[in-house]
Design an enzyme around this catalytic site. Sequence first.
Site, short mmCIF file in Angstrom:
data_model
loop_
_atom_site.label_atom_id
_atom_site.label_comp_id
_atom_site.label_asym_id
_atom_site.label_seq_id
_atom_site.Cartn_x
_atom_site.Cartn_y
_atom_site.Cartn_z
N ASN A 123 0.76 -1.25 -0.02
CA ASN A 123 0.02 0.04 -0.13
C ASN A 123 0.90 1.34 0.03
O ASN A 123 0.44 2.20 -0.45
CB ASN A 123 -1.13 0.18 1.21
N GLU A 171 4.56 -3.76 12.49
CA GLU A 171 3.45 -2.94 12.37
C GLU A 171 2.33 -3.35 11.67
O GLU A 171 2.22 -3.74 10.60
CB GLU A 171 4.26 -1.68 11.64
N GLU A 221 8.27 3.21 14.57
CA GLU A 221 9.10 3.32 13.55
C GLU A 221 9.01 4.91 13.46
O GLU A 221 7.83 5.70 13.65
CB GLU A 221 8.37 2.83 12.23
O1 LIG Z 1 -0.97 0.55 6.41
C1 LIG Z 1 -0.21 1.28 7.05
C2 LIG Z 1 1.05 1.90 6.83
C3 LIG Z 1 1.35 3.02 7.40
C4 LIG Z 1 1.06 4.19 6.53
C5 LIG Z 1 1.63 5.52 7.47
O2 LIG Z 1 2.64 5.67 7.59
O3 LIG Z 1 0.82 6.52 7.36
#
Ligand SMILES: O=CCCCC(=O)O
Length: 486
Positions: free
Chosen positions: A159, A258, A466
């Site tokens: 994504n 995550e 993170e």
């Molecule tokens: O789908 C989640 C990934 C994290 C997206 C982000 O850093 O906003």
Amino acid sequence: MAREQEVVQACPTELFVGGKWRAAEGGKTLPVEDPATGATLCEVADASPADGVAALDAAVAAQAEWAATPPRERGEILRRTYELMTARADELALLMTLEMGKPVAESKGEIAYAAEFFRWFAEEAVRIDGGYQVAPNGAGRFLVLRQPVGPCLLITPWNFPAAMGARKIGPAVAAGCTMVMKPAAQTPLSMLKLAELLTEAGLPPGVLNVITTSDSGGVMEPLIRDPRARKLSFTGSTAVGRKLIEQSAEQVLRTSMELGGNAPLLVFEDADLDQAVEGALLAKMRNGGEACTAANRIYVQASVMDEFATRLTERMSALKVGRGTEDGVDLGPLIDAVQRDKVKDLVDDAVERGARPLTGGEVADGKGYFYPPTVLADVPKSARLQKEEIFGPVAPLTAFETEDEAVAMANDTEFGLVSYLFTKNVDRALRVSERLESGMVGLNQGIVSNPAAPFGGVKQSGLGREGGAPGIDEYLEIKYIATNIG
Ligand SMILES: O=CCCCC(=O)O
């Protein structure tokens, strides 16, 4: 079209191991699909388990020398990567849109977001601190040193094909760790291009090794069970994360996870409704809803529900759906048929249980994996999408009466990544923020993501953080040296 072909042709398609590009064992390849048309963009190498082991061999071989490289040098490689990404943002964004589908403007936003992780960790590389302390009895001194954890395994989702890699590679490079990176099979191109840029920025051979594969489990499990790997960082679903944690137990690997979300968004009657509608639109529609941070359940105080629902529906139904490369498009296709069918099933289930579509809710005929912006009113608690991550452009609305009821509904999930709340009452803002069981809270805003902030969840949304100051800690071990000095 010519520009699109040029950008795809300029992207490496082979495995990147020990600083060299090479074919997969047996010359196997994997097609990369354009989600807007279903057509094949190109083929990339399809790594076997033996290719995976070769990548780990390269990371292990490079570890000692890389750990001894001066922090300033590591930081400068990251800084140059930030500059290269910024200078080539247009080309990188187009490549991302072609493989992932999001509108080019959003891809540009992601390139800027990803580049910022490199800039942030360029600055963190030279701030790895330690300690010197007099022992409580005065008879000795404690020294505390922070060292790289060692070779890391990094697994990223489709994504955010660049940003999720950047926020793992950035701190690993800054800390002095080598890596094997496996991007999602649907979106390998952005990561391969990033490897090329990092090399141009001066990253030595073997520090970053990239393997693309259709057999994620078959290639990664032996590496996770290999005693030479010291850390696993994964972004993806909770179901997969759970399996990876089990596999990591064998070698007691450090893990950063995550995982999934099921974000509640609360709108109180004392909210600024314009701000709440814009915030909900952002929290829901960033990345077309294909984000772990996406508002999955929207709870609105009953007294303002009609007004909120009308305004949100107006904004959602005005969004232009189309191929991400076309001008003015707000929403591209979903990543693939599996994801599109899942969104459709969740909406159909909610409607069968009594939800009312205010806009959208029907899949249009034609090529590509498109799903329309959808608002559902009166969504009952029993609907599957109240429990499961939608990962699509669907805004489910449910009314609440009291603050206690809203907090209870928000916390009624095994996930705990992010929550959003909209209120102008400062007491309520802080009180509710503290009661929400999530690692992050968006207070009167629909976005929390920022490279300088600690991103991560509680409950089954993950382990570790993170970005921000804690981001580099995930890649460092603490060593304590006891002395009898003094
Ligand atoms: O789908 C989640 C990934 C994290 C997206 C982000 O850093 O906003």
